[in-house]
Design a protein around this motif. Structure first.
Motif, PDB file in Angstrom:
ATOM      1  N   ALA A   1       0.848  -1.099   0.403  1.00 31.94           N
ATOM      2  CA  ALA A   1       0.311   0.018   0.209  1.00 31.94           C
ATOM      3  C   ALA A   1       0.709   1.017  -0.330  1.00 31.94           C
ATOM      4  CB  ALA A   1      -1.050  -0.244   1.709  1.00 31.94           C
ATOM      5  N   PHE A   2       2.107   1.214   0.262  1.00 29.61           N
ATOM      6  CA  PHE A   2       2.796   2.152   0.020  1.00 29.61           C
ATOM      7  C   PHE A   2       3.292   2.868   1.315  1.00 29.61           C
ATOM      8  CE2 PHE A   2       4.940   6.305  -2.006  1.00 29.61           C
ATOM      9  CZ  PHE A   2       6.559   6.090  -1.301  1.00 29.61           C
ATOM     10  N   THR A   3       3.206   2.626   2.318  1.00 28.86           N
ATOM     11  CA  THR A   3       2.809   3.248   3.833  1.00 28.86           C
ATOM     12  C   THR A   3       3.907   3.269   4.020  1.00 28.86           C
ATOM     13  OG1 THR A   3       0.433   2.584   4.122  1.00 28.86           O
ATOM     14  CG2 THR A   3       1.445   3.529   6.340  1.00 28.86           C
ATOM     15  N   TYR A   4       4.842   1.713   4.339  1.00 28.79           N
ATOM     16  CA  TYR A   4       6.584   2.480   4.783  1.00 28.79           C
ATOM     17  C   TYR A   4       7.594   2.007   3.587  1.00 28.79           C
ATOM     18  CZ  TYR A   4       3.080   1.676   9.162  1.00 28.79           C
ATOM     19  OH  TYR A   4       2.026   1.432  10.089  1.00 28.79           O
ATOM     20  N   LEU A   5       8.265   2.590   3.731  1.00 28.15           N
ATOM     21  CA  LEU A   5       9.182   2.402   2.660  1.00 28.15           C
ATOM     22  C   LEU A   5      10.375   1.419   3.660  1.00 28.15           C
ATOM     23  CD1 LEU A   5       9.466   2.470  -0.372  1.00 28.15           C
ATOM     24  CD2 LEU A   5      10.721   5.027   0.463  1.00 28.15           C
ATOM     25  N   VAL A   6      10.939   0.607   3.604  1.00 30.88           N
ATOM     26  CA  VAL A   6      12.310   0.343   4.314  1.00 30.88           C
ATOM     27  C   VAL A   6      13.360   0.216   3.858  1.00 30.88           C
ATOM     28  CG1 VAL A   6      13.274  -1.979   5.032  1.00 30.88           C
ATOM     29  CG2 VAL A   6      11.000  -1.238   5.559  1.00 30.88           C
ATOM     30  N   VAL A   7      14.623   0.549   4.134  1.00 29.56           N
ATOM     31  CA  VAL A   7      15.620   0.675   3.276  1.00 29.56           C
ATOM     32  C   VAL A   7      17.294   0.155   3.974  1.00 29.56           C
ATOM     33  CG1 VAL A   7      17.440   2.456   2.855  1.00 29.56           C
ATOM     34  CG2 VAL A   7      15.239   2.873   2.621  1.00 29.56           C
ATOM     35  N   LEU A   8      17.647  -0.536   2.765  1.00 32.66           N
ATOM     36  CA  LEU A   8      18.955  -1.491   3.823  1.00 32.66           C
ATOM     37  C   LEU A   8      20.110  -1.046   2.900  1.00 32.66           C
ATOM     38  CD1 LEU A   8      17.210  -4.826   3.355  1.00 32.66           C
ATOM     39  CD2 LEU A   8      17.017  -3.862   5.748  1.00 32.66           C
ATOM     40  N   THR A   9      21.253  -1.285   4.451  1.00 37.69           N
ATOM     41  CA  THR A   9      22.020  -0.197   4.184  1.00 37.69           C
ATOM     42  C   THR A   9      23.163  -1.291   4.140  1.00 37.69           C
ATOM     43  OG1 THR A   9      22.759   0.443   6.106  1.00 37.69           O
ATOM     44  CG2 THR A   9      21.320   2.475   4.761  1.00 37.69           C
ATOM     45  N   SER A  10      24.213  -0.257   3.853  1.00 39.91           N
ATOM     46  CA  SER A  10      25.725  -1.146   4.202  1.00 39.91           C
ATOM     47  C   SER A  10      26.481  -1.037   5.225  1.00 39.91           C
ATOM     48  CB  SER A  10      27.347  -0.750   2.890  1.00 39.91           C
ATOM     49  OG  SER A  10      26.731   0.832   2.842  1.00 39.91           O
ATOM     50  N   VAL A  11      25.763  -0.207   6.567  1.00 36.35           N
ATOM     51  CA  VAL A  11      26.962   0.358   7.292  1.00 36.35           C
ATOM     52  C   VAL A  11      26.037  -0.657   8.093  1.00 36.35           C
ATOM     53  CG1 VAL A  11      27.963   1.986   6.487  1.00 36.35           C
ATOM     54  CG2 VAL A  11      25.503   1.651   7.295  1.00 36.35           C
ATOM     55  N   ASN A  12      25.141  -1.530   7.535  1.00 34.45           N
ATOM     56  CA  ASN A  12      23.759  -2.246   9.435  1.00 34.45           C
ATOM     57  C   ASN A  12      23.024  -1.499   9.995  1.00 34.45           C
ATOM     58  OD1 ASN A  12      23.618  -4.370  11.428  1.00 34.45           O
ATOM     59  ND2 ASN A  12      25.353  -3.416  12.776  1.00 34.45           N
ATOM     60  N   ILE A  13      21.901  -0.524   8.678  1.00 35.92           N
ATOM     61  CA  ILE A  13      21.629   0.094   9.545  1.00 35.92           C
ATOM     62  C   ILE A  13      20.432   0.594   8.799  1.00 35.92           C
ATOM     63  CG2 ILE A  13      20.654   2.569   9.904  1.00 35.92           C
ATOM     64  CD1 ILE A  13      23.388   3.598   9.743  1.00 35.92           C
ATOM     65  N   THR A  14      19.321  -0.257   9.585  1.00 32.03           N
ATOM     66  CA  THR A  14      18.037  -0.580   8.647  1.00 32.03           C
ATOM     67  C   THR A  14      17.225   1.290   8.966  1.00 32.03           C
ATOM     68  OG1 THR A  14      17.893  -2.996   9.201  1.00 32.03           O
ATOM     69  CG2 THR A  14      15.630  -2.081   8.257  1.00 32.03           C
ATOM     70  N   ALA A  15      16.598   1.365   7.562  1.00 33.92           N
ATOM     71  CA  ALA A  15      15.749   2.770   8.218  1.00 33.92           C
ATOM     72  C   ALA A  15      14.437   2.682   7.572  1.00 33.92           C
ATOM     73  CB  ALA A  15      16.364   3.893   7.367  1.00 33.92           C
ATOM     74  N   ILE A  16      14.136   3.323   8.165  1.00 33.53           N
ATOM     75  CA  ILE A  16      11.977   2.728   8.155  1.00 33.53           C
ATOM     76  C   ILE A  16      11.275   4.528   7.925  1.00 33.53           C
ATOM     77  CG2 ILE A  16       9.985   2.028   8.857  1.00 33.53           C
ATOM     78  CD1 ILE A  16      11.466   0.231  10.521  1.00 33.53           C
ATOM     79  N   TRP A  17      10.919   4.379   6.765  1.00 37.58           N
ATOM     80  CA  TRP A  17      10.169   6.013   5.982  1.00 37.58           C
ATOM     81  C   TRP A  17       8.980   5.677   6.556  1.00 37.58           C
ATOM     82  CZ3 TRP A  17      12.933  10.417   4.923  1.00 37.58           C
ATOM     83  CH2 TRP A  17      14.588   9.973   5.139  1.00 37.58           C
ATOM     84  N   LYS A  18       8.008   6.061   7.020  1.00 34.26           N
ATOM     85  CA  LYS A  18       6.525   6.559   6.131  1.00 34.26           C
ATOM     86  C   LYS A  18       5.753   7.462   5.613  1.00 34.26           C
ATOM     87  CE  LYS A  18       2.101   5.974   9.530  1.00 34.26           C
ATOM     88  NZ  LYS A  18       1.717   5.950  10.647  1.00 34.26           N
ATOM     89  N   LYS A  19       5.350   7.620   4.591  1.00 31.72           N
ATOM     90  CA  LYS A  19       4.784   8.194   3.966  1.00 31.72           C
ATOM     91  C   LYS A  19       3.492   9.088   4.810  1.00 31.72           C
ATOM     92  CE  LYS A  19       2.504   8.348  -0.639  1.00 31.72           C
ATOM     93  NZ  LYS A  19       1.760   7.741  -2.213  1.00 31.72           N
ATOM     94  N   SER A  20       3.789  10.491   4.036  1.00 31.70           N
ATOM     95  CA  SER A  20       3.625  11.506   4.837  1.00 31.70           C
ATOM     96  C   SER A  20       1.387  12.246   4.648  1.00 31.70           C
ATOM     97  CB  SER A  20       3.808  13.201   4.508  1.00 31.70           C
ATOM     98  OG  SER A  20       5.109  12.844   5.205  1.00 31.70           O
TER      99      SER A  20
END
Length: 750
Positions: free
Chosen positions: A731-750
């Motif tokens: 539903a494109f509510t959340y965006l999960v970003v996986l990185t090369s530095v062991n950080i998982t970033a979670i964004w939420k659509k406004s």
């Protein structure tokens, strides 16, 4: 004939008794009892029974009329219980244990806490405080939300003078809508929340409209002054954050059958082959090659093992322990918050972005460091590779309301697989294999026969990586029930068929793509996996995608040396097959087949999105029009019919993959600076769908680029950040970003 007789009850009484009505303690454990053996007429004579042991039997539910009015203690460990709502017939129950019932989940814990007002101990833990919260604060908040939902969306739909049919129609719509839209607490409790919401909504309608109340509905508790929120589970066990092996949760699975196979010895790979597993073309790798080194050692492989001293032994696999459920703050503050560590999870707080709020369509919620090796706060080298959102279950009689998408995502990288609640930032579960490096995860929903030939849907997670082994995890049961030794070299990616729930594709560095039937496990988790097909590739396959219009016939793969297609129809006799087509793409002034395709996904039924090693190059092309040339002739090489090209970073960095959100017609791709490029292509797809659709002359610019916010870890910024993968929920509510530095970033659509 029933196994339970008057003589048996008298004999199993503690102490032995001469009359049923005098029995206060009864031990009926280890009798292979099934639900039908519990005769309500016989049990109704046990008027003074206070303690009942039904452990180590085959019960899948309780009859609704056992009539044990004085029952205080009940032990149901090691059965096959699927539902707990029938326990409400024992209102005086104070102590309840039902460990090792693999179909019961955290949602069932919350149900019994609500239904049994006198319950103090659940599975050996004091749940008094949490139960009070569930019965009062939780109920009050849900009641408020249900009432508000009626007032806002349904009150005006009912005329002043209404008929029975109108009431019936509005009730049906309201119950469906309120269960879908009223959300409270973590997604791991969504089933409990919908259960309570339905109950509250029916009570509300009965009170407001004079409707007949469902007999299963419980009366509402009075409001409590306690405002504190809690997501603590009565079965959650605290973990030592410094230890390498995760301590399993209290619930142990004890099964009669052993694992389907022994641990595979580590395959010896040359230095060149090992380097190819995590290749990077950048100075980042040259300066610090540690992230790309294999995480194996010369020691024997050790799996995640249960806590020492636990009763019984584990077979069939590893435990999948629950993580702590502490809520994570989603608010960004100007001052840096101190790091929190829980289950090896470090929550990082970004410094406030200077960008104006009105320019941002998605905002950061959480930055988690939950894949650290040895739960180390200093691990900024573990690469994160794959993530996928959990599908929503539709399970027969307990079918969920229509829900757009799950907010639970599975992520993998290093030695662990994590399940994360995107809204709260809670790591719900974590699974570790000390000698593994996981590269890919995929979900399927298996319809399992549980008892009496009844069927129930369960989500199964497959995880694979460097060792070439696929782990199969029954997430609701917190249990890794088996493994498939699929390849002798690392597995780059896996995916399930959308039409055949047991069909799993594994793409490996051995230049083969295999199709497996993973089978359906029985109640003891015995299963049989078989290889159905082997697709030979000319180079290492990196990404695979089934063609949406014919997922049982064609598979696409992006490989080190091009983009290939195979016919995977199983009615053909040939088990090992070469590729059927290879696609050419523009290369300066000519067309070429020789280029790395490290990103591949379908935007809709026909439009393919692929990313090549050519700097700044993401192509959109038509599968049907490209493959038509194959149907008209015998050639294996054909030109991709390009529809458009997306403007992207000019980096020559490889293995920064892309993804799509077909329902919203979006494409996502990260870059070498931690940014996420988002493309809304809804205004183009109609034109591309026409037979005469022409290629867009200009590159399509991103709709938005989400910049990586400034993060501080111990006062310093993390090292160079590459976005390996970025995935949105359906539903494109959340965006999960996986990185090369062991950080998982979670964004939420406004």
């Amino acid at each position: 004939m029933s196994k339970i007789t008057t003589e048996l009850l008298l004999e199993r009484a503690v102490p032995r008794s001469t009359r049923l009505r005098k029995i206060e303690t009864l031990n009926l454990s280890k009798l292979q009892l099934k639900t039908g053996d519990l005769d309500p007429r016989l049990f109704s004579r046990l008027r003074h029974l206070q303690k009942l042991d039904l452990s180590d039997n085959l019960l899948d539910k309780f009859p609704n009329s056992l009539t044990l009015p004085d029952l205080r203690v009940l032990n149901c460990n090691n059965n096959k219980l699927e539902d707990v709502t029938a326990l409400k017939q024992f209102p005086l129950l104070e102590e309840l244990t039902y460990e090792n019932n693999v179909y019961l989940t955290l949602n069932d814990d919350y149900k019994v806490m609500f239904l049994l007002q006198n319950l103090r101990l659940l599975n050996g833990k004091d749940i008094t405080k949490l139960a009070n919260h569930v019965r009062r604060v939780n109920s009050r908040k849900l009641t408020s939300k249900v009432t508000a939902h009626w007032e806002k969306f349904f009150r005006d739909q009912l005329p002043e003078k209404y008929t029975a049919e109108q009431v019936k129609s509005i009730k049906k719509k309201f119950l469906k809508s309120v269960q879908t839209n009223v959300v409270y607490g973590p997604s791991s409790l969504s089933e409990f929340t919908r259960w309570r919401v339905k109950m509250i909504a029916e009570e509300f309608l009965a009170y407001s409209l004079g409707l007949e109340l469902n007999s299963d509905t419980e009366t509402e508790e009075k409001m409590d002054e306690n405002e504190e929120e809690s997501t603590e589970s009565p079965r959650e066990a605290a973990e030592d954050v410094a230890q390498v092996t995760v301590t399993p949760s209290k619930r142990k699975r004890n099964h009669s059958k052993s694992s389907p196979g022994n641990k595979r010895s580590k395959s010896q790979a040359s230095t060149k082959e090992e380097a190819a597993v995590n290749p990077r073309k950048s100075s980042h790798v040259e300066d610090d090659p540690a992230p790309d080194k294999p995480r194996t050692s010369n020691q024997p492989a050790k799996e995640a093992t249960p806590e020492q001293g636990a009763e019984g032994t584990q077979k069939n696999g590893e435990q999948f322990p629950k993580g702590q459920s502490n809520r994570r703050s989603s608010q960004m503050t100007g001052e840096q918050k101190s790091q929190e560590q829980d289950n090896g999870v470090v929550t990082l707080t970004p410094v406030k972005n200077s960008k104006r709020k009105e320019d941002v369509s998605a905002e950061p919620l959480h930055f988690l460091q939950c894949h650290s090796k040895g739960n180390s706060r200093e691990d900024f080298k573990t690469q994160l590779w794959s993530c996928v959102f959990e599908p929503v279950l539709d399970s027969g009689a307990r079918k969920d309301p229509i829900v757009s998408s799950s907010r639970t995502v599975a992520t993998c990288g290093g030695e662990s697989v994590c399940l994360i609640d995107c809204e709260t930032g809670t790591v719900l579960k974590k699974y570790k294999v000390a000698t593994e490096e996981f590269f890919s995860v995929a979900w399927t929903t298996l319809t399992m026969v549980i008892s009496d030939n009844r069927k129930k849907a369960h989500n199964i997670l497959a995880a694979a990586g460097r060792r070439g082994i696929v782990k199969l995890i029954h997430v609701a049961a917190d249990f890794c029930y088996g493994e498939i030794k699929a390849h002798k070299k690392p597995i780059a990616t896996v995916c399930f068929s959308p039409t055949q729930e047991t069909h799993l594709f594994t793409a490996s560095y051995d230049k083969r793509i295999a199709l497996w039937d993973i089978g359906i496990p029985d109640c003891d988790y015995n299963f049989k996996a078989s290889q159905l097909l082997v697709l030979e590739t000319a180079s290492i396959p990196l990404r695979i995608a089934l063609v949406p219009t014919c997922p049982e016939q064609y598979l696409l793969a992006g490989c080190e040396d091009g983009c290939f297609a195979w016919n995977i129809k199983l009615d053909k006799g040939q088990k090992s097959r070469p590729f059927e087509a290879i696609f050419q793409f523009p290369d300066d002034e000519s067309m070429t087949t020789s280029h790395r395709v490290d990103g591949l996904a379908f935007l809709n039924d026909d439009v393919v999105v692929s990313k090549s090693s050519k700097p700044g190059c993401i192509y959109l092309w038509s599968w049907s029009r490209s493959f038509d040339a194959k149907e008209k002739g015998c050639q294996r090489t054909m030109s991709a019919v390009i529809l458009a090209e997306l403007e992207w970073s000019t980096t020559d960095m490889s293995y920064l993959t892309l993804s799509t959100c077909p329902a919203k017609e979006y494409v996502f791709c990260g870059d070498e600076k931690g940014s996420v490029w988002m493309y809304n292509l809804s205004s183009y797809t109609t034109a591309w769908g026409s037979a005469k659709g022409k290629r867009s002359e200009r590159r399509i610019s991103p709709t938005q680029i989400l910049k990586w916010p400034e993060l501080r870890v111990n006062g310093e910024q993390p090292p160079e950040i590459l976005v390996n993968n970025v995935v949105a929920d359906p539903a494109f509510t959340y965006l999960v970003v996986l990185t090369s530095v062991n950080i998982t970033a979670i964004w939420k659509k406004s």
